[in-house]
Scaffold this motif. Structure first.
Motif, PDB file in Angstrom:
ATOM      1  N   ALA A 351       9.239  -3.917   3.003  1.00 30.71           N
ATOM      2  CA  ALA A 351       9.447  -4.686   4.234  1.00 30.71           C
ATOM      3  C   ALA A 351      10.824  -5.315   4.207  1.00 30.71           C
ATOM      4  O   ALA A 351      11.314  -5.697   3.137  1.00 30.71           O
ATOM      5  CB  ALA A 351       8.383  -5.768   4.392  1.00 30.71           C
ATOM      6  N   ASN A 352      11.453  -5.433   5.387  1.00 27.32           N
ATOM      7  CA  ASN A 352      12.775  -6.067   5.427  1.00 27.32           C
ATOM      8  C   ASN A 352      12.677  -7.543   5.832  1.00 27.32           C
ATOM      9  O   ASN A 352      13.495  -8.081   6.562  1.00 27.32           O
ATOM     10  CB  ASN A 352      13.741  -5.306   6.336  1.00 27.32           C
ATOM     11  N   LYS A 353      11.620  -8.193   5.291  1.00 33.39           N
ATOM     12  CA  LYS A 353      11.501  -9.639   5.354  1.00 33.39           C
ATOM     13  C   LYS A 353      10.610 -10.080   4.205  1.00 33.39           C
ATOM     14  O   LYS A 353       9.665  -9.370   3.837  1.00 33.39           O
ATOM     15  CB  LYS A 353      10.893 -10.105   6.689  1.00 33.39           C
ATOM     16  N   TRP A 354      10.893 -11.254   3.644  1.00 35.53           N
ATOM     17  CA  TRP A 354      10.029 -11.766   2.583  1.00 35.53           C
ATOM     18  C   TRP A 354       8.707 -12.231   3.175  1.00 35.53           C
ATOM     19  O   TRP A 354       8.670 -12.868   4.225  1.00 35.53           O
ATOM     20  CB  TRP A 354      10.705 -12.949   1.883  1.00 35.53           C
ATOM     21  N   PHE A 355       7.606 -11.868   2.492  1.00 34.24           N
ATOM     22  CA  PHE A 355       6.304 -12.453   2.797  1.00 34.24           C
ATOM     23  C   PHE A 355       5.509 -12.521   1.501  1.00 34.24           C
ATOM     24  O   PHE A 355       5.846 -11.855   0.521  1.00 34.24           O
ATOM     25  CB  PHE A 355       5.580 -11.691   3.916  1.00 34.24           C
ATOM     26  N   PRO A 356       4.461 -13.333   1.430  1.00 35.60           N
ATOM     27  CA  PRO A 356       3.835 -13.655   0.147  1.00 35.60           C
ATOM     28  C   PRO A 356       3.211 -12.457  -0.568  1.00 35.60           C
ATOM     29  O   PRO A 356       2.666 -11.539   0.065  1.00 35.60           O
ATOM     30  CB  PRO A 356       2.757 -14.678   0.524  1.00 35.60           C
ATOM     31  N   ASN A 357       3.246 -12.529  -1.905  1.00 37.26           N
ATOM     32  CA  ASN A 357       2.616 -11.498  -2.730  1.00 37.26           C
ATOM     33  C   ASN A 357       1.135 -11.344  -2.397  1.00 37.26           C
ATOM     34  O   ASN A 357       0.600 -10.224  -2.404  1.00 37.26           O
ATOM     35  CB  ASN A 357       2.757 -11.844  -4.219  1.00 37.26           C
ATOM     36  N   ASP A 358       0.458 -12.449  -2.131  1.00 35.98           N
ATOM     37  CA  ASP A 358      -0.977 -12.392  -1.849  1.00 35.98           C
ATOM     38  C   ASP A 358      -1.273 -11.398  -0.734  1.00 35.98           C
ATOM     39  O   ASP A 358      -2.218 -10.602  -0.827  1.00 35.98           O
ATOM     40  CB  ASP A 358      -1.500 -13.769  -1.423  1.00 35.98           C
ATOM     41  N   ASP A 359      -0.474 -11.447   0.316  1.00 31.24           N
ATOM     42  CA  ASP A 359      -0.714 -10.586   1.472  1.00 31.24           C
ATOM     43  C   ASP A 359      -0.342  -9.135   1.189  1.00 31.24           C
ATOM     44  O   ASP A 359      -0.954  -8.216   1.728  1.00 31.24           O
ATOM     45  CB  ASP A 359       0.062 -11.115   2.673  1.00 31.24           C
ATOM     46  N   ARG A 360       0.661  -8.937   0.346  1.00 29.19           N
ATOM     47  CA  ARG A 360       1.021  -7.559  -0.038  1.00 29.19           C
ATOM     48  C   ARG A 360      -0.130  -6.921  -0.814  1.00 29.19           C
ATOM     49  O   ARG A 360      -0.525  -5.780  -0.552  1.00 29.19           O
ATOM     50  CB  ARG A 360       2.274  -7.553  -0.908  1.00 29.19           C
ATOM     51  N   VAL A 361      -0.635  -7.671  -1.784  1.00 30.69           N
ATOM     52  CA  VAL A 361      -1.727  -7.168  -2.617  1.00 30.69           C
ATOM     53  C   VAL A 361      -2.961  -6.884  -1.767  1.00 30.69           C
ATOM     54  O   VAL A 361      -3.585  -5.815  -1.883  1.00 30.69           O
ATOM     55  CB  VAL A 361      -2.059  -8.189  -3.725  1.00 30.69           C
ATOM     56  N   ALA A 362      -3.320  -7.818  -0.904  1.00 29.60           N
ATOM     57  CA  ALA A 362      -4.499  -7.640  -0.063  1.00 29.60           C
ATOM     58  C   ALA A 362      -4.347  -6.419   0.832  1.00 29.60           C
ATOM     59  O   ALA A 362      -5.307  -5.645   1.011  1.00 29.60           O
ATOM     60  CB  ALA A 362      -4.737  -8.891   0.779  1.00 29.60           C
ATOM     61  N   ALA A 363      -3.157  -6.222   1.397  1.00 28.28           N
ATOM     62  CA  ALA A 363      -2.927  -5.073   2.274  1.00 28.28           C
ATOM     63  C   ALA A 363      -3.081  -3.761   1.509  1.00 28.28           C
ATOM     64  O   ALA A 363      -3.767  -2.830   1.973  1.00 28.28           O
ATOM     65  CB  ALA A 363      -1.543  -5.173   2.901  1.00 28.28           C
ATOM     66  N   ALA A 364      -2.454  -3.662   0.347  1.00 27.15           N
ATOM     67  CA  ALA A 364      -2.546  -2.430  -0.441  1.00 27.15           C
ATOM     68  C   ALA A 364      -3.981  -2.174  -0.889  1.00 27.15           C
ATOM     69  O   ALA A 364      -4.463  -1.035  -0.862  1.00 27.15           O
ATOM     70  CB  ALA A 364      -1.615  -2.512  -1.646  1.00 27.15           C
ATOM     71  N   TYR A 365      -4.667  -3.228  -1.291  1.00 24.77           N
ATOM     72  CA  TYR A 365      -6.049  -3.081  -1.748  1.00 24.77           C
ATOM     73  C   TYR A 365      -6.928  -2.517  -0.632  1.00 24.77           C
ATOM     74  O   TYR A 365      -7.739  -1.613  -0.863  1.00 24.77           O
ATOM     75  CB  TYR A 365      -6.572  -4.437  -2.211  1.00 24.77           C
ATOM     76  N   ARG A 366      -6.756  -3.036   0.557  1.00 20.99           N
ATOM     77  CA  ARG A 366      -7.597  -2.592   1.673  1.00 20.99           C
ATOM     78  C   ARG A 366      -7.262  -1.162   2.089  1.00 20.99           C
ATOM     79  O   ARG A 366      -8.149  -0.389   2.459  1.00 20.99           O
ATOM     80  CB  ARG A 366      -7.447  -3.568   2.834  1.00 20.99           C
ATOM     81  N   ILE A 367      -6.002  -0.818   2.017  1.00 22.57           N
ATOM     82  CA  ILE A 367      -5.608   0.570   2.343  1.00 22.57           C
ATOM     83  C   ILE A 367      -6.190   1.539   1.325  1.00 22.57           C
ATOM     84  O   ILE A 367      -6.765   2.584   1.679  1.00 22.57           O
ATOM     85  CB  ILE A 367      -4.087   0.687   2.428  1.00 22.57           C
ATOM     86  N   ILE A 368      -6.067   1.213   0.040  1.00 26.28           N
ATOM     87  CA  ILE A 368      -6.604   2.103  -1.000  1.00 26.28           C
ATOM     88  C   ILE A 368      -8.131   2.183  -0.920  1.00 26.28           C
ATOM     89  O   ILE A 368      -8.720   3.259  -1.070  1.00 26.28           O
ATOM     90  CB  ILE A 368      -6.131   1.632  -2.383  1.00 26.28           C
ATOM     91  N   ARG A 369      -8.766   1.059  -0.633  1.00 26.90           N
ATOM     92  CA  ARG A 369     -10.232   1.085  -0.480  1.00 26.90           C
ATOM     93  C   ARG A 369     -10.638   2.009   0.667  1.00 26.90           C
ATOM     94  O   ARG A 369     -11.605   2.768   0.554  1.00 26.90           O
ATOM     95  CB  ARG A 369     -10.739  -0.327  -0.230  1.00 26.90           C
ATOM     96  N   ALA A 370      -9.888   1.977   1.772  1.00 24.52           N
ATOM     97  CA  ALA A 370     -10.203   2.856   2.903  1.00 24.52           C
ATOM     98  C   ALA A 370      -9.991   4.322   2.543  1.00 24.52           C
ATOM     99  O   ALA A 370     -10.761   5.179   2.978  1.00 24.52           O
ATOM    100  CB  ALA A 370      -9.335   2.461   4.103  1.00 24.52           C
ATOM    101  N   LEU A 371      -8.964   4.595   1.754  1.00 25.45           N
ATOM    102  CA  LEU A 371      -8.719   5.974   1.331  1.00 25.45           C
ATOM    103  C   LEU A 371      -9.892   6.537   0.534  1.00 25.45           C
ATOM    104  O   LEU A 371     -10.192   7.731   0.599  1.00 25.45           O
ATOM    105  CB  LEU A 371      -7.462   6.050   0.477  1.00 25.45           C
ATOM    106  N   ASN A 372     -10.533   5.677  -0.232  1.00 26.21           N
ATOM    107  CA  ASN A 372     -11.573   6.128  -1.147  1.00 26.21           C
ATOM    108  C   ASN A 372     -12.986   6.075  -0.559  1.00 26.21           C
ATOM    109  O   ASN A 372     -13.955   6.356  -1.243  1.00 26.21           O
ATOM    110  CB  ASN A 372     -11.524   5.293  -2.443  1.00 26.21           C
ATOM    111  N   GLN A 373     -13.064   5.686   0.709  1.00 23.35           N
ATOM    112  CA  GLN A 373     -14.387   5.637   1.349  1.00 23.35           C
ATOM    113  C   GLN A 373     -14.823   7.031   1.780  1.00 23.35           C
ATOM    114  O   GLN A 373     -14.012   7.881   2.108  1.00 23.35           O
ATOM    115  CB  GLN A 373     -14.351   4.682   2.549  1.00 23.35           C
TER     116      GLN A 373
END
Length: 373
Positions: A351-373
């Protein structure tokens, strides 16, 4: 199959089936709206396929759209490249991770670095702090600071996230290879990895692809030079190159055997903390792992505060059933990288703006979980 998908896309094809708007669109779009992020690039490896998802613009002024060739500052994800360079030097018998740091930097003989190993530098267990003082502006001042630095705990007993630690390792790795660090990175490691559009110093001809970063106040910013910037947080890269980097971590993309061994060595577990296992700059969590565990492990508190660390002897063979990750930030950019060997899955988020690590992790986790459903 390679897709370059605009933010207006409603459905995405993944692994031969339709991945609903819930991932990644319904994850990324609200995130961009919440933090007013101008542009994001996402790339995913899953089931042997690589997909690209591009959102928004590289610059609010030019409105140039994000693509998989847009250059982003990747911040501390650069540290995984530095540790790989050192691992390669070790593979070539140029250095040993058991060496004392002062063995390579004679000016530090008799300092606290007599008791700091290169492995400590590679695993955030040297005890050096997150940043060097603001007054340190050049190499001479940096070496003077190193000479007088004193650890608060015995090296190898506490994991403290540290730019000066990995920065010193980069200096030593380059010295062992008898070349400047930038040359070792841009002329040796990156070409060996097939990463043709990644740079420490962006050439003038490539500046048109360099995204504009934005800070928390939405002001345009880019990373400024400083001591150890190249070694610690200075790489600029694309989602195309970085998903290739993650494919190499998965051993899905082949490189020369010496480099593949160097990459693999960075995955071994060397220290156990209360939150994760510390490898060489990569951190990993045994599967199954919860979103809350990942958020806690990647939180700013983990970066700003130390954790007790216990040496793993001999080093733990890199587990396949694990979530490996690394965050990266500059004032105007955000990065998150994940690879999961057992699932042959990887995600790079830029991303070309700083935003918190918490939200990055949550976003990636949810995307990977959807991939594996």
């Amino acid at each position: 199959m390679r897709l370059s998908i605009n933010i207006t896309a409603l459905t995405l094809l993944v692994s031969g089936s339709v991945l609903a708007q819930s991932a990644p669109d319904a994850v990324i779009k609200p995130l961009m709206q919440q933090y007013q992020i101008p542009g994001m690039a996402l790339a995913v490896i899953h089931n042997g396929k690589t997909e690209f998802y591009n959102y928004g613009v590289a610059s609010k002024q030019t409105q140039q759209p994000i693509t998989e060739q847009t250059l982003f500052e990747i911040g501390s994800l650069s540290k995984t490249f530095t540790s790989t360079l050192a691992s390669y030097a070790a593979q070539q018998k140029k250095l040993q991770f058991s060496d004392a740091a002062s063995q390579w930097l004679p000016a530090l003989k008799g300092s606290a670095f007599d008791n700091v190993s290169l492995l400590n530098l590679a695993t955030h267990t040297s005890g050096t702090p997150l940043f060097v003082p603001d007054a340190v502006k050049n190499t001479r001042q940096l070496m003077a600071w190193y000479q007088h630095w004193q650890p608060q705990a015995e090296p190898g007993t506490v994991r403290v996230y540290s730019n000066p630690g990995i920065g010193m390792l980069g200096m030593i790795a380059a010295k062992s290879l008898e070349q400047p660090f930038i040359n070792a990175m841009e002329k040796q490691l990156l070409p060996a990895m097939g990463m043709q559009h990644s740079y420490v110093q962006v050439p003038s001809a490539e500046m048109k692809r360099y995204a504009q970063g934005y800070n928390k106040q939405d002001r345009p910013v880019r990373v400024t030079p400083g001591p150890l910037d190249a070694e610690s947080y200075g790489l600029k890269s694309t989602s195309s190159d970085l998903i290739r980097w993650l494919a190499i971590q998965l051993d899905e993309q082949k490189v020369a055997p010496a480099w593949q061994r160097a990459v693999a060595a960075t995955h071994q577990g060397h220290y156990q903390t209360e939150a994760f296992t510390q490898a060489m700059m990569w951190e990993y969590y045994p599967l199954p792992v919860t979103e809350q565990q990942l958020i806690a492990g990647n939180s700013s508190a983990r970066i700003m505060q130390g954790m007790r660390a216990t040496r793993i002897t001999p080093p733990e063979a890199a587990p396949q059933q694990a979530w490996y990750n690394k965050t990266g930030s500059t004032n105007g950019f955000s990065t998150y990288a994940v690879f999961i060997p057992a699932q042959k899955t990887a995600v790079i988020m830029l991303a070309n703006k700083w935003f918190p690590n918490d939200d990055r992790v949550a976003a990636a986790y949810r995307i990977i979980r959807a991939l594996n459903q």
